[in-house]
Enzyme design. Structure first.
Site, PDB file in Angstrom:
ATOM      1  N   ARG A 152       4.102  24.987 -10.510  1.00 37.42           N
ATOM      2  CA  ARG A 152       2.634  24.328 -11.057  1.00 37.42           C
ATOM      3  C   ARG A 152       2.435  25.202 -12.452  1.00 37.42           C
ATOM      4  O   ARG A 152       1.833  24.298 -13.330  1.00 37.42           O
ATOM      5  CB  ARG A 152       1.603  24.664  -9.982  1.00 37.42           C
ATOM      6  CG  ARG A 152       0.260  24.149 -10.606  1.00 37.42           C
ATOM      7  CD  ARG A 152      -0.826  24.234  -9.385  1.00 37.42           C
ATOM      8  NE  ARG A 152      -2.070  23.979  -9.846  1.00 37.42           N
ATOM      9  CZ  ARG A 152      -3.323  23.673  -9.342  1.00 37.42           C
ATOM     10  NH1 ARG A 152      -2.923  23.560  -7.840  1.00 37.42           N
ATOM     11  NH2 ARG A 152      -4.283  23.429  -9.965  1.00 37.42           N
ATOM     12  N   ARG A 154      -0.004  25.925  -2.314  1.00 41.23           N
ATOM     13  CA  ARG A 154      -0.270  27.201  -2.970  1.00 41.23           C
ATOM     14  C   ARG A 154       0.074  28.311  -2.027  1.00 41.23           C
ATOM     15  O   ARG A 154       0.155  29.311  -2.704  1.00 41.23           O
ATOM     16  CB  ARG A 154      -1.776  27.104  -3.533  1.00 41.23           C
ATOM     17  CG  ARG A 154      -1.961  26.462  -4.533  1.00 41.23           C
ATOM     18  CD  ARG A 154      -3.571  26.352  -4.818  1.00 41.23           C
ATOM     19  NE  ARG A 154      -4.395  25.816  -3.684  1.00 41.23           N
ATOM     20  CZ  ARG A 154      -5.540  25.778  -3.709  1.00 41.23           C
ATOM     21  NH1 ARG A 154      -6.532  26.822  -4.597  1.00 41.23           N
ATOM     22  NH2 ARG A 154      -6.147  24.976  -2.751  1.00 41.23           N
ATOM     23  N   ARG A 189       0.185  19.492   3.904  1.00 43.85           N
ATOM     24  CA  ARG A 189       0.300  20.255   2.603  1.00 43.85           C
ATOM     25  C   ARG A 189       1.391  21.304   2.496  1.00 43.85           C
ATOM     26  O   ARG A 189       1.000  22.324   2.129  1.00 43.85           O
ATOM     27  CB  ARG A 189      -1.252  20.941   2.461  1.00 43.85           C
ATOM     28  CG  ARG A 189      -2.503  20.100   2.215  1.00 43.85           C
ATOM     29  CD  ARG A 189      -3.647  20.863   1.635  1.00 43.85           C
ATOM     30  NE  ARG A 189      -4.849  20.435   1.718  1.00 43.85           N
ATOM     31  CZ  ARG A 189      -5.848  20.855   2.389  1.00 43.85           C
ATOM     32  NH1 ARG A 189      -5.857  22.010   2.972  1.00 43.85           N
ATOM     33  NH2 ARG A 189      -7.009  20.003   2.369  1.00 43.85           N
ATOM     34  N   ASP A 248      -1.491  12.961  -4.873  1.00 46.61           N
ATOM     35  CA  ASP A 248      -2.766  13.292  -4.396  1.00 46.61           C
ATOM     36  C   ASP A 248      -3.373  12.043  -3.724  1.00 46.61           C
ATOM     37  O   ASP A 248      -2.917  11.015  -4.109  1.00 46.61           O
ATOM     38  CB  ASP A 248      -3.635  13.722  -5.910  1.00 46.61           C
ATOM     39  CG  ASP A 248      -5.111  14.257  -5.278  1.00 46.61           C
ATOM     40  OD1 ASP A 248      -5.157  15.426  -4.967  1.00 46.61           O
ATOM     41  OD2 ASP A 248      -5.948  13.479  -5.584  1.00 46.61           O
ATOM     42  N   TYR A 307     -15.186   9.739  -2.470  1.00 47.45           N
ATOM     43  CA  TYR A 307     -15.070  10.207  -3.774  1.00 47.45           C
ATOM     44  C   TYR A 307     -15.511   9.237  -4.963  1.00 47.45           C
ATOM     45  O   TYR A 307     -16.086   9.897  -6.034  1.00 47.45           O
ATOM     46  CB  TYR A 307     -13.425  10.610  -3.836  1.00 47.45           C
ATOM     47  CG  TYR A 307     -13.170  11.855  -3.088  1.00 47.45           C
ATOM     48  CD1 TYR A 307     -13.508  13.079  -3.501  1.00 47.45           C
ATOM     49  CD2 TYR A 307     -12.409  11.675  -2.111  1.00 47.45           C
ATOM     50  CE1 TYR A 307     -13.255  14.398  -2.885  1.00 47.45           C
ATOM     51  CE2 TYR A 307     -11.927  12.979  -1.387  1.00 47.45           C
ATOM     52  CZ  TYR A 307     -12.210  14.083  -1.772  1.00 47.45           C
ATOM     53  OH  TYR A 307     -11.792  15.108  -0.862  1.00 47.45           O
TER      54      TYR A 307
END
Length: 352
Positions: A40, A31, A27, A77, A154
């Site tokens: 973003r 963020r 990652r 993703d 998921y």
């Protein structure tokens, strides 16, 4: 093909002697970087950012502008495959990914198909090509996918889960159905990663985030067996492209994982590298494994923690420095500087 200016991580994955330990972060485009947050915001949403090749390239390159990292990783993703299968991926603020149409029945499984990476997933291939151009051979580009088991979690749960009750009920009560689902997902992952290699990635990584929630026998049957199938298919078609596998909370299974056809295994922070190395007998490269929360500490403490990780692995050339999982979104970017700088300063002593 553009020659690489920095091929340190590739040499490490090939088992060659190197001058220092390579370093990158899971990652690393994320963020914690103010420039990422700005991009973003321009994109409008996380999925829009993933599907815009130019913006995906921009955020992939942002950490390389700040830090002397040894690899870039495709900005995407892990849930692109089930989204391409038509399950309706969406994100709820503070709650993570969800699917509008989860897979709960045999009829649901029967409707699934292997997405064409150059149709339903063309936007990922466009991002790979754009990033490769933007990198200009600076460092290798890592492509990735979720593992079949993690993607299935998921798909069946419809979101993240605390106890994975739905998928484990399917696994226990309907193992044949579970295997049918995993087989479709495995073929999708093989096709997807093969297309990423053809588009230009130089390393592929399989993220098995939820494999550690299984028993040993179930991990072997429902997770590792499918990760192994992926490795074998990719190796047959791309023998020069290194493969890496990361299963969170899987330290106890590193020995069988080392036989699954991967050149490197990620190790999370709950397993020390010395016993991990003993379990794998230097048959594979080990990647890791600084606790991500260590980056909340002072730069001086971070440097000591880095030295501890390097010492834990010890002398040798089969270690890639990384966090034990993804970097957290509220980390001070300057603390990352301290971590990387300490790897550069302290790791050469272990390569003499």
């Amino acid at each position: 093909m553009t020659s690489l200016k920095n091929d340190l991580i590739l040499r490490t994955l090939r088992g060659e002697k190197t001058e220092r330990t390579p370093v990158w972060m899971m990652r690393q485009a994320g963020r914690y970087l103010p420039e990422y947050r700005a991009t973003r915001a321009r994109a409008g949403s996380f999925l829009d950012l993933c599907k815009n090749a130019e913006l995906a390239c921009e955020v992939t390159l942002q950490p390389l502008e700040r830090y002397p990292l040894d690899a870039a990783i495709l900005f995407s993703d892990i849930l692109t495959i089930p989204d391409a299968m038509g399950l309706g991926l969406y994100f709820t603020e503070g709650e993570g990914p969800k699917f509008e149409r989860p897979v709960r029945t045999a009829a649901n499984v029967d409707k699934l198909f292997v997405p064409d990476p150059n149709q339903e997933l063309q936007y990922v291939m466009n991002a790979v090509s754009t990033i490769k151009q933007g990198l200009q051979g600076r460092v290798p580009l890592i492509g990735f996918s979720g593992s079949p088991w993690t993607l299935a979690c998921y798909m069946v749960e419809g979101s993240g889960s605390k106890n994975f009750a739905r998928i484990k009920k399917m696994m226990y009560d309907a193992p044949e159905l579970m295997h049918r689902l995993l087989e479709i997902v495995s073929q999708s992952v093989i096709s997807y990663l093969q297309a990423q290699i053809e588009a230009g990635v130089q390393i592929v990584m399989v993220f098995d985030t939820w494999g550690g929630n299984l028993t040993t026998a179930d991990y072997q049957e429902f997770s590792l067996a499918y990760s192994q199938k992926i490795a074998q298919a990719l190796q047959a078609n791309n023998p020069e492209t290194p493969r890496m596998l990361f299963t969170k909370a899987a330290g106890v299974w590193l020995a069988p994982m080392a036989d699954a056809g991967y050149d490197g295994l990620g190790v999370d922070w709950t397993t020390d590298l010395k016993p991990a190395r003993e379990l794998t007998q230097d048959r594979v490269v080990l990647q890791g494994n600084l606790d991500p929360t260590a980056l909340y500490a002072s730069p001086e403490t971070i440097r000591q923690k880095v030295r501890n990780v390097l010492a834990d692995y010890g002398h040798g050339h089969k270690h890639i420095f990384n966090l034990g999982h993804g970097i957290l979104p509220d980390i001070n970017p300057e603390h990352v500087t301290a971590m990387i700088d300490e790897v550069h300063q302290s790791s050469p002593a272990y390569h003499k």
